[in-house]
Design a protein around this motif. Structure first.
Motif, short mmCIF file in Angstrom:
data_model
loop_
_atom_site.label_atom_id
_atom_site.label_comp_id
_atom_site.label_asym_id
_atom_site.label_seq_id
_atom_site.Cartn_x
_atom_site.Cartn_y
_atom_site.Cartn_z
N ARG A 1 0.82 -1.21 0.00
CA ARG A 1 0.00 0.00 0.00
C ARG A 1 0.87 1.27 0.00
N ASN A 2 1.90 1.27 0.84
CA ASN A 2 2.77 2.44 0.92
C ASN A 2 3.57 2.65 -0.35
N HIS A 3 4.02 1.53 -0.96
CA HIS A 3 4.77 1.67 -2.21
C HIS A 3 3.88 2.19 -3.32
N THR A 4 2.64 1.72 -3.36
CA THR A 4 1.68 2.22 -4.35
C THR A 4 1.47 3.72 -4.19
N GLU A 5 1.35 4.16 -2.92
CA GLU A 5 1.18 5.59 -2.65
C GLU A 5 2.44 6.36 -3.03
N PHE A 6 3.61 5.80 -2.72
CA PHE A 6 4.88 6.44 -3.07
C PHE A 6 4.96 6.64 -4.59
N THR A 7 4.60 5.61 -5.34
CA THR A 7 4.64 5.70 -6.79
C THR A 7 3.68 6.77 -7.30
N ALA A 8 2.50 6.85 -6.69
CA ALA A 8 1.53 7.86 -7.09
C ALA A 8 2.05 9.27 -6.81
N VAL A 9 2.70 9.44 -5.66
CA VAL A 9 3.22 10.76 -5.29
C VAL A 9 4.24 11.25 -6.31
N GLN A 10 5.03 10.33 -6.87
CA GLN A 10 6.04 10.73 -7.86
C GLN A 10 5.42 11.34 -9.11
N SER A 11 4.12 11.12 -9.32
CA SER A 11 3.46 11.65 -10.51
C SER A 11 3.02 13.10 -10.34
N ILE A 12 3.10 13.63 -9.12
CA ILE A 12 2.68 15.02 -8.89
C ILE A 12 3.79 15.96 -9.38
N PRO A 13 3.50 16.85 -10.31
CA PRO A 13 4.53 17.76 -10.82
C PRO A 13 5.06 18.68 -9.71
#
Length: 228
Positions: free
Chosen positions: A115-127
């Motif tokens: 769950r945390n890794h999925t969130e981490f990956t999503a955060v990287q998409s924020i410009p």
């Protein structure tokens, strides 16, 4: 096949971790040394997950191969998402050493890491840029800076003064340590997710993906990858 422990540790530098191995009967001593004087205490190592496995030398070599491009030359440090490493280690067959299974089972550790890794990956998409959380009652107008995947609320901003009963203990501790009695942020604070940052600001459980918005008022959820 020799049996031993594979472990992963965090450092004070976000995105920098240590992966290592040790004999089972030396694990506690090894952790003590690393946490008190590892790398001359510069990196602030802290144990996060450890598992006893068979053929641990070969499994460590496999990990080194998988993460070779992320390795800091001449060390056991890796520029890598902590939860990705925990996710992989916890998928091995073996006996969990840390945290103790009475606190968190291997399945629980795995689920949280995924769950945390999925969130981490999503955060990287924020410009990179500045995002805003505003409301009228009670009034709030707070900025969050995003830079290279790091989410930061800068010192001097005013946030909600009271905690809701729904607030989780992590956000509650962050607020207690970084907000003064007048609701002013005393230190720059970094967050692992938009929702954690929103909870810090509002004092209640929040969906930061919908609450944080761009300058033109669009939720940052627009940057989050969605399954087709």
């Amino acid at each position: 096949m020799a049996t031993g422990v594979l472990y992963v540790m965090s450092t004070v530098v976000p995105g920098l971790i240590k992966i290592g191995k040790t004999a089972t009967d030396r694990f506690d001593d090894r952790m003590y040394v690393l946490e008190h004087n590892g790398y001359n205490n510069v990196t602030g190592l802290k144990r996060k997950f450890a598992i006893e496995v068979e053929d641990y030398d070969e499994k460590e070599r496999m990990l080194d191969d998988i993460f070779a491009k992320a390795r800091v030359p001449g060390s056991e440090l890796f520029a890598l998402d902590l939860d990705l490493a925990i996710e992989l280690l916890s998928s091995f067959e073996g006996r969990q050493i840390f945290p103790e299974p009475t606190q968190e089972s291997k399945q629980q550790v795995f689920d949280v890491a995924v769950r945390n890794h999925t969130e981490f990956t999503a955060v990287q998409s924020i410009p990179d840029g500045v995002y805003f959380l505003s409301r009228k009652r009670p009034p709030l107008d707070v900025e969050m800076t995003v830079e290279n995947g790091a989410l930061t609320i800068r010192t001097g901003q005013h946030v909600a003064g009271n905690d809701s009963p729904s607030l989780d203990k992590t956000a509650r501790a962050l607020r207690r340590d970084n907000i003064d009695v007048h609701g002013v942020v005393r230190n720059d604070v970094r967050f692992s997710s938009p929702s954690q940052a929103a909870a810090f600001v509002t004092g209640s459980s929040s969906n930061g993906w919908t609450q944080w918005k761009t300058k033109d008022g669009k939720p940052i959820a627009q940057f989050r990858a969605h399954d087709d």
